[in-house]
Design an enzyme around this catalytic site. Structure first.
Site, PDB file in Angstrom:
ATOM      1  N   ARG A 118      25.293  13.095 -10.822  1.00 38.38           N
ATOM      2  CA  ARG A 118      24.560  12.144 -11.757  1.00 38.38           C
ATOM      3  C   ARG A 118      24.375  11.563 -10.293  1.00 38.38           C
ATOM      4  O   ARG A 118      22.699  11.119 -10.111  1.00 38.38           O
ATOM      5  CB  ARG A 118      25.435  11.417 -12.550  1.00 38.38           C
ATOM      6  CG  ARG A 118      24.300   9.977 -12.881  1.00 38.38           C
ATOM      7  CD  ARG A 118      23.107  10.703 -13.204  1.00 38.38           C
ATOM      8  NE  ARG A 118      22.657  11.471 -14.623  1.00 38.38           N
ATOM      9  CZ  ARG A 118      21.586  11.625 -15.091  1.00 38.38           C
ATOM     10  NH1 ARG A 118      21.130  12.191 -13.704  1.00 38.38           N
ATOM     11  NH2 ARG A 118      22.025  13.039 -15.896  1.00 38.38           N
ATOM     12  N   LYS A 153       6.655  -2.823  -3.426  1.00 33.54           N
ATOM     13  CA  LYS A 153       6.567  -2.680  -4.393  1.00 33.54           C
ATOM     14  C   LYS A 153       7.521  -2.180  -4.822  1.00 33.54           C
ATOM     15  O   LYS A 153       7.668  -1.045  -5.807  1.00 33.54           O
ATOM     16  CB  LYS A 153       6.172  -3.087  -5.459  1.00 33.54           C
ATOM     17  CG  LYS A 153       4.802  -4.868  -5.389  1.00 33.54           C
ATOM     18  CD  LYS A 153       4.098  -4.709  -6.042  1.00 33.54           C
ATOM     19  CE  LYS A 153       3.177  -5.638  -5.811  1.00 33.54           C
ATOM     20  NZ  LYS A 153       1.638  -6.186  -7.031  1.00 33.54           N
ATOM     21  N   LYS A 185      -2.301 -12.787   3.223  1.00 32.85           N
ATOM     22  CA  LYS A 185      -2.676 -13.295   2.103  1.00 32.85           C
ATOM     23  C   LYS A 185      -3.580 -14.222   1.786  1.00 32.85           C
ATOM     24  O   LYS A 185      -3.063 -15.051   2.606  1.00 32.85           O
ATOM     25  CB  LYS A 185      -1.767 -12.915   1.115  1.00 32.85           C
ATOM     26  CG  LYS A 185      -1.384 -11.305   1.941  1.00 32.85           C
ATOM     27  CD  LYS A 185      -0.133 -10.815   0.325  1.00 32.85           C
ATOM     28  CE  LYS A 185      -0.130 -10.226  -0.504  1.00 32.85           C
ATOM     29  NZ  LYS A 185       0.449  -9.543  -1.487  1.00 32.85           N
ATOM     30  N   GLU A 214      -6.270 -10.476   3.562  1.00 30.01           N
ATOM     31  CA  GLU A 214      -6.759 -10.485   2.021  1.00 30.01           C
ATOM     32  C   GLU A 214      -7.419 -10.953   2.124  1.00 30.01           C
ATOM     33  O   GLU A 214      -7.569 -12.057   2.883  1.00 30.01           O
ATOM     34  CB  GLU A 214      -5.210 -10.484   1.310  1.00 30.01           C
ATOM     35  CG  GLU A 214      -5.864 -10.157  -0.233  1.00 30.01           C
ATOM     36  CD  GLU A 214      -5.082 -10.986  -0.563  1.00 30.01           C
ATOM     37  OE1 GLU A 214      -4.223 -10.193  -1.441  1.00 30.01           O
ATOM     38  OE2 GLU A 214      -4.704 -12.202  -1.184  1.00 30.01           O
ATOM     39  N   ASP A 235      -9.688  -7.914  -2.542  1.00 30.60           N
ATOM     40  CA  ASP A 235      -8.990  -7.929  -3.458  1.00 30.60           C
ATOM     41  C   ASP A 235      -9.390  -8.108  -4.787  1.00 30.60           C
ATOM     42  O   ASP A 235     -10.273  -9.057  -4.651  1.00 30.60           O
ATOM     43  CB  ASP A 235      -8.204  -9.122  -3.178  1.00 30.60           C
ATOM     44  CG  ASP A 235      -6.543  -9.254  -4.301  1.00 30.60           C
ATOM     45  OD1 ASP A 235      -6.078  -8.509  -5.054  1.00 30.60           O
ATOM     46  OD2 ASP A 235      -6.560 -10.459  -4.958  1.00 30.60           O
TER      47      ASP A 235
END
Length: 298
Positions: A118, A153, A185, A214, A235
């Site tokens: 597994r 992410k 950002k 960004e 963006d």
């Protein structure tokens, strides 16, 4: 873990010791503090040996075969098995496979094979799913200059493996974390008082670190480039706006389209002239590739 497996991991840009820690943590999660598989111990004779095949249950792109091999090899260590397994890898990472293809063969104590099953499949299926999804994006961008990028992410604890899988699928890694690339950002710009001020502060504090900025508008893109930025994240811009930025910036910076991109529009966005498409879904939303372990009949 065998030296040949360590070498295969290192050849793919993976740190064998970090892979080992990931695997041992996963085995501990599955086997508990006593490192035992109660079902296999109860039902299978201690001296029994078998051969099993890792088989693709669906078509896709495989990634993580050396990682799966390491799982089988390490189970013998954590369970103090007297004998280990022999793993023969048949496919290779990055290869397209069809349903029914044998990816690797493992031979050894039957208890050990089923105890490792597994954990090996969880990692291999996850990595192969990421590689398969990435290859779909790479195929969609064929004929354009754009390359698909991953993001941060990722699944906690599996970033190294998932980013490797992106590479195996034909994509490119962006940054590994908050430590190796500065990414300015919107919140950073607000806190610093503007894109130019934020860029200059990063440059002054960490002159050796690459800086990415960004931007939300063509005007802001020009401002960032004039401040010295050489990598811009564009963006949530439409293809028309992206083409406007490409024309305004030229070759003064690398350009990355980001935000809400899908496979259906990949080619359209790639054709705008940007260098990259950033896709968080490569790692946060890829389904696994179904792979099984099949014991051969005696």
């Amino acid at each position: 873990m065998r030296e040949s497996t360590r070498q295969a991991l290192a050849a793919g840009g993976l740190d064998p010791e970090r892979v080992r820690r990931v695997i041992v943590d996963a085995l501990t999660e599955d086997l508990g503090a006593d490192f035992r598989d109660v079902t296999s111990v109860a039902t299978i004779a201690a001296g029994q040996t078998d051969t099993a095949d890792l088989v693709a249950r669906e078509a896709g792109v495989v990634a993580g075969l050396a990682v799966a091999a390491a799982v089988f090899e390490l189970v013998g260590e954590v369970t103090a098995a007297e004998r280990t397994v022999e793993v023969v890898v048949v496919a290779h990472d990055g290869a397209r496979v069809a349903r029914g293809d044998v990816l690797a063969t493992v031979t050894g104590p039957t208890r050990l094979l089923l105890t490792a099953e597994r954990t090996a499949l969880n990692l291999l299926s996850r990595m192969s799913g990421v590689a398969t999804h990435t290859r779909a994006w790479a195929d969609a961008l064929a004929g354009t200059k754009a390359t698909v990028l991953d993001t941060r992410k990722t699944t906690p604890g599996l970033r190294m493996l998932e980013k490797y899988a992106v590479r195996a699928g034909g994509g490119t890694n962006k940054r590994m974390g908050l430590y190796d690339v500065a990414m300015i950002k919107d919140n950073h710009k607000l806190a610093a008082g503007g894109v130019g001020a934020a860029y200059r502060r990063v440059r002054q504090t960490f002159p050796e670190v690459p800086v990415q900025v960004e931007v939300d508008t063509p005007a802001e893109a020009v401002e960032a480039v004039e401040a010295g930025a050489d990598f811009l994240l564009l963006d949530n811009m439409s293809p028309a706006t992206l083409r406007e930025v490409v024309a305004a910036v030229g070759d003064r910076a690398e350009l990355e389209a980001t935000g809400g991109l899908t496979l259906e529009v990949a080619a359209e966005y790639g054709a705008t002239g940007v260098d990259y498409l950033s896709v968080g879904a490569l790692t946060h939303s890829s389904p696994i590739l179904d792979i099984a372990l099949d014991l051969r009949e005696r």
